[in-house]
Design a protein around this motif. Structure first.
Motif, PDB file in Angstrom:
ATOM      1  N   PRO A 164       7.759  -2.044 -10.705  1.00  0.00           N
ATOM      2  CA  PRO A 164       8.589  -0.915 -10.262  1.00  0.00           C
ATOM      3  C   PRO A 164       8.085   0.433 -10.784  1.00  0.00           C
ATOM      4  CG  PRO A 164       9.801  -2.349 -11.792  1.00  0.00           C
ATOM      5  CD  PRO A 164       8.532  -3.049 -11.458  1.00  0.00           C
ATOM      6  N   ALA A 165       7.468   0.452 -11.951  1.00  0.00           N
ATOM      7  CA  ALA A 165       6.997   1.737 -12.496  1.00  0.00           C
ATOM      8  C   ALA A 165       5.914   2.335 -11.603  1.00  0.00           C
ATOM      9  CB  ALA A 165       6.475   1.540 -13.915  1.00  0.00           C
ATOM     10  N   LEU A 166       4.993   1.493 -11.116  1.00  0.00           N
ATOM     11  CA  LEU A 166       3.925   1.966 -10.232  1.00  0.00           C
ATOM     12  C   LEU A 166       4.514   2.519  -8.931  1.00  0.00           C
ATOM     13  CD1 LEU A 166       0.741   1.953  -9.619  1.00  0.00           C
ATOM     14  CD2 LEU A 166       1.265  -0.082  -8.267  1.00  0.00           C
ATOM     15  N   VAL A 167       5.510   1.808  -8.398  1.00  0.00           N
ATOM     16  CA  VAL A 167       6.138   2.239  -7.136  1.00  0.00           C
ATOM     17  C   VAL A 167       6.858   3.577  -7.343  1.00  0.00           C
ATOM     18  CG1 VAL A 167       7.844   1.636  -5.375  1.00  0.00           C
ATOM     19  CG2 VAL A 167       6.330  -0.130  -6.312  1.00  0.00           C
ATOM     20  N   HIS A 168       7.590   3.703  -8.465  1.00  0.00           N
ATOM     21  CA  HIS A 168       8.255   4.985  -8.736  1.00  0.00           C
ATOM     22  C   HIS A 168       7.224   6.105  -8.906  1.00  0.00           C
ATOM     23  CE1 HIS A 168      12.469   4.125  -8.646  1.00  0.00           C
ATOM     24  NE2 HIS A 168      12.386   3.134  -9.510  1.00  0.00           N
ATOM     25  N   ASP A 169       6.108   5.819  -9.578  1.00  0.00           N
ATOM     26  CA  ASP A 169       5.066   6.850  -9.737  1.00  0.00           C
ATOM     27  C   ASP A 169       4.595   7.352  -8.376  1.00  0.00           C
ATOM     28  OD1 ASP A 169       5.078   6.712 -12.443  1.00  0.00           O
ATOM     29  OD2 ASP A 169       3.208   5.553 -12.637  1.00  0.00           O
ATOM     30  N   PHE A 170       4.337   6.401  -7.475  1.00  0.00           N
ATOM     31  CA  PHE A 170       3.859   6.748  -6.134  1.00  0.00           C
ATOM     32  C   PHE A 170       4.882   7.635  -5.407  1.00  0.00           C
ATOM     33  CE2 PHE A 170       3.777   5.574  -1.542  1.00  0.00           C
ATOM     34  CZ  PHE A 170       2.555   6.136  -1.222  1.00  0.00           C
ATOM     35  N   TYR A 171       6.148   7.209  -5.415  1.00  0.00           N
ATOM     36  CA  TYR A 171       7.153   7.989  -4.693  1.00  0.00           C
ATOM     37  C   TYR A 171       7.530   9.285  -5.423  1.00  0.00           C
ATOM     38  CZ  TYR A 171       7.333   4.489  -1.139  1.00  0.00           C
ATOM     39  OH  TYR A 171       6.968   3.663  -0.106  1.00  0.00           O
ATOM     40  N   ASN A 172       7.427   9.299  -6.768  1.00  0.00           N
ATOM     41  CA  ASN A 172       7.654  10.558  -7.485  1.00  0.00           C
ATOM     42  C   ASN A 172       6.623  11.603  -7.048  1.00  0.00           C
ATOM     43  OD1 ASN A 172       9.843   9.537  -8.923  1.00  0.00           O
ATOM     44  ND2 ASN A 172       8.630   9.012 -10.740  1.00  0.00           N
ATOM     45  N   ALA A 173       5.369  11.140  -6.883  1.00  0.00           N
ATOM     46  CA  ALA A 173       4.307  12.063  -6.442  1.00  0.00           C
ATOM     47  C   ALA A 173       4.563  12.522  -5.011  1.00  0.00           C
ATOM     48  CB  ALA A 173       2.949  11.376  -6.544  1.00  0.00           C
ATOM     49  N   ARG A 174       5.001  11.600  -4.164  1.00  0.00           N
ATOM     50  CA  ARG A 174       5.288  11.965  -2.773  1.00  0.00           C
ATOM     51  C   ARG A 174       6.488  12.913  -2.697  1.00  0.00           C
ATOM     52  NH1 ARG A 174       5.596   7.991   1.668  1.00  0.00           N
ATOM     53  NH2 ARG A 174       5.128   9.933   2.733  1.00  0.00           N
ATOM     54  N   ARG A 175       7.491  12.669  -3.567  1.00  0.00           N
ATOM     55  CA  ARG A 175       8.678  13.539  -3.565  1.00  0.00           C
ATOM     56  C   ARG A 175       8.279  14.952  -3.978  1.00  0.00           C
ATOM     57  NH1 ARG A 175      11.325  10.860  -6.908  1.00  0.00           N
ATOM     58  NH2 ARG A 175      12.112   9.375  -5.390  1.00  0.00           N
ATOM     59  N   ALA A 176       7.419  15.043  -5.002  1.00  0.00           N
ATOM     60  CA  ALA A 176       6.971  16.372  -5.456  1.00  0.00           C
ATOM     61  C   ALA A 176       6.238  17.095  -4.326  1.00  0.00           C
ATOM     62  CB  ALA A 176       6.059  16.223  -6.678  1.00  0.00           C
ATOM     63  N   ASN A 177       5.370  16.381  -3.617  1.00  0.00           N
ATOM     64  CA  ASN A 177       4.649  16.987  -2.487  1.00  0.00           C
ATOM     65  C   ASN A 177       5.620  17.422  -1.395  1.00  0.00           C
ATOM     66  OD1 ASN A 177       2.283  16.420  -3.778  1.00  0.00           O
ATOM     67  ND2 ASN A 177       1.695  14.711  -2.460  1.00  0.00           N
ATOM     68  N   ALA A 178       6.585  16.555  -1.089  1.00  0.00           N
ATOM     69  CA  ALA A 178       7.523  16.843   0.003  1.00  0.00           C
ATOM     70  C   ALA A 178       8.402  18.049  -0.337  1.00  0.00           C
ATOM     71  CB  ALA A 178       8.395  15.614   0.290  1.00  0.00           C
ATOM     72  N   LEU A 179       8.812  18.144  -1.619  1.00  0.00           N
ATOM     73  CA  LEU A 179       9.675  19.268  -2.017  1.00  0.00           C
ATOM     74  C   LEU A 179       8.919  20.593  -1.980  1.00  0.00           C
ATOM     75  CD1 LEU A 179      11.675  17.598  -4.948  1.00  0.00           C
ATOM     76  CD2 LEU A 179      12.617  18.388  -2.761  1.00  0.00           C
ATOM     77  N   ALA A 180       7.593  20.521  -2.218  1.00  0.00           N
ATOM     78  CA  ALA A 180       6.790  21.751  -2.230  1.00  0.00           C
ATOM     79  C   ALA A 180       6.373  22.180  -0.827  1.00  0.00           C
ATOM     80  CB  ALA A 180       5.551  21.534  -3.100  1.00  0.00           C
ATOM     81  N   ALA A 181       6.485  21.273   0.135  1.00  0.00           N
ATOM     82  CA  ALA A 181       5.986  21.568   1.492  1.00  0.00           C
ATOM     83  C   ALA A 181       6.978  22.434   2.272  1.00  0.00           C
ATOM     84  CB  ALA A 181       5.753  20.255   2.236  1.00  0.00           C
ATOM     85  N   VAL A 182       6.443  23.212   3.191  1.00  0.00           N
ATOM     86  CA  VAL A 182       7.312  24.018   4.059  1.00  0.00           C
ATOM     87  C   VAL A 182       7.108  23.589   5.514  1.00  0.00           C
ATOM     88  CG1 VAL A 182       7.504  26.056   2.577  1.00  0.00           C
ATOM     89  CG2 VAL A 182       5.600  25.876   4.151  1.00  0.00           C
ATOM     90  N   PRO A 183       8.172  23.676   6.324  1.00  0.00           N
ATOM     91  CA  PRO A 183       8.043  23.272   7.731  1.00  0.00           C
ATOM     92  C   PRO A 183       6.970  24.087   8.431  1.00  0.00           C
ATOM     93  CG  PRO A 183      10.349  23.735   7.149  1.00  0.00           C
ATOM     94  CD  PRO A 183       9.514  24.169   5.988  1.00  0.00           C
ATOM     95  N   ASN A 184       6.321  23.488   9.426  1.00  0.00           N
ATOM     96  CA  ASN A 184       5.316  24.213  10.204  1.00  0.00           C
ATOM     97  C   ASN A 184       5.881  24.554  11.595  1.00  0.00           C
ATOM     98  OD1 ASN A 184       4.644  22.060  12.123  1.00  0.00           O
ATOM     99  ND2 ASN A 184       3.773  21.000  10.338  1.00  0.00           N
ATOM    100  N   ALA A 185       5.030  25.134  12.423  1.00  0.00           N
ATOM    101  CA  ALA A 185       5.496  25.620  13.737  1.00  0.00           C
ATOM    102  C   ALA A 185       6.037  24.489  14.613  1.00  0.00           C
ATOM    103  CB  ALA A 185       4.350  26.337  14.439  1.00  0.00           C
ATOM    104  N   ALA A 186       5.552  23.257  14.408  1.00  0.00           N
ATOM    105  CA  ALA A 186       6.051  22.134  15.208  1.00  0.00           C
ATOM    106  C   ALA A 186       7.504  21.817  14.830  1.00  0.00           C
ATOM    107  CB  ALA A 186       5.162  20.901  14.998  1.00  0.00           C
TER     108      ALA A 186
END
Ligand code: NAD
Length: 234
Positions: A49-71
């Protein structure tokens, strides 16, 4: 298109690619650094579970930093103008459609910003970093997981989605490779119900031949152009 019936739009990782969130196939992307069987299956979570949380923690950080695009923005505009006619279904776990202004989005593969208790089914807003020992705020069990659908699990909202597919007059797939089921089969469902079908993607998907019409290019260009036509503004 005035007077047209319901439009179902399915989006995939390609819709968020220009917001900096990698697709499955992006060279060097997050998805290529991890073994999918280890991070995106219930068995992988049970084993580490720690590896899985690491993966999704990284994805969550990326998703929170991202901004919507023209699409994302164009689809939100279409939904705002034709609210009861446009059903947005996404395989993406980011919240970029909502942050662009879309009010109703069916997240068939869950949401990275939500947490789920594997013991009692309670859901809540995920903290930025999740860890295996985090207790569920409802039952206290240390069984918290990201509220995302893993391979081998049943996607969310399927009955509602199939109902919309059976009643739509136009089905559009945007930025999805057609390699992950059941979403890859939506075009056939919509066609069987008599809908027109359109693929918007960077390149032909694995199921491109199932569509009546196809347009290829970056989502930030093809989607605003298509929405302008649909709204009769061209
Ligand atoms: P995929 O990676 O298999 O396919 C992405 C598709 O988008 C490809 O066909 C590619 O040609 C196209 N594409 C890439 N850049 C594009 C652009 N700029 N404009 C238009 N199209 C572009 O992803 P998928 O079909 O969504 O399905 C696979 C799974 O990957 C899903 O379960 C999804 O949950 C997951 N995923 C989600 C995210 C996210 O939430 N942002 C990111 C990666 C993968």
């Amino acid at each position: 298109m005035a007077g047209a019936g319901k439009i179902v739009i399915l989006t995939g990782a390609g819709a968020s690619a220009e917001s900096g969130l990698g697709t499955f196939r992006d060279a060097g992307g997050l998805w290529q650094k991890y073994d999918l069987a280890k991070v995106a299956t219930p068995e992988g979570f049970a084993r580490n579970p720690a590896l899985v949380h690491d993966f999704y923690n990284a994805r969550r950080a990326n998703a929170l930093a991202a901004v919507p695009n023209a699409a994302h923005r164009a689809l939100a505009r279409l939904q705002a103008d034709w609210s009861d006619k446009v059903v947005l279904v996404t395989q993406n776990i980011d919240a970029l459609h909502e942050r662009a202004g879309s009010h109703t989005v069916l997240h068939m593969h869950g949401e990275i910003e939500r947490a789920l208790c594997a013991a009692c089914g309670h859901r809540w807003q995920a903290p930025a970093e999740m860890r295996p020992a985090d207790p569920c705020p409802a039952c206290g069990a240390p069984a918290t997981r990201p509220d995302v659908v893993w391979f081998g699990e049943i996607p969310y909202h399927m009955e509602e989605i199939y109902g919309h597919l059976a009643g739509c007059t136009l089905f559009v797939a945007l930025g999805t490779s057609g390699s992950v089921w059941p979403a890859a089969g939506f075009v056939a469902e919509a066609r069987a119900a008599g809908a027109e079908t359109l693929e918007l993607n960077l390149e032909p998907s694995d199921v491109s031949r199932a569509f009546h019409r196809r347009r290829y290019g970056p989502a930030s260009e093809v989607v605003p152009a298509w929405v302008t036509e649909v709204l009769g503004e061209g």
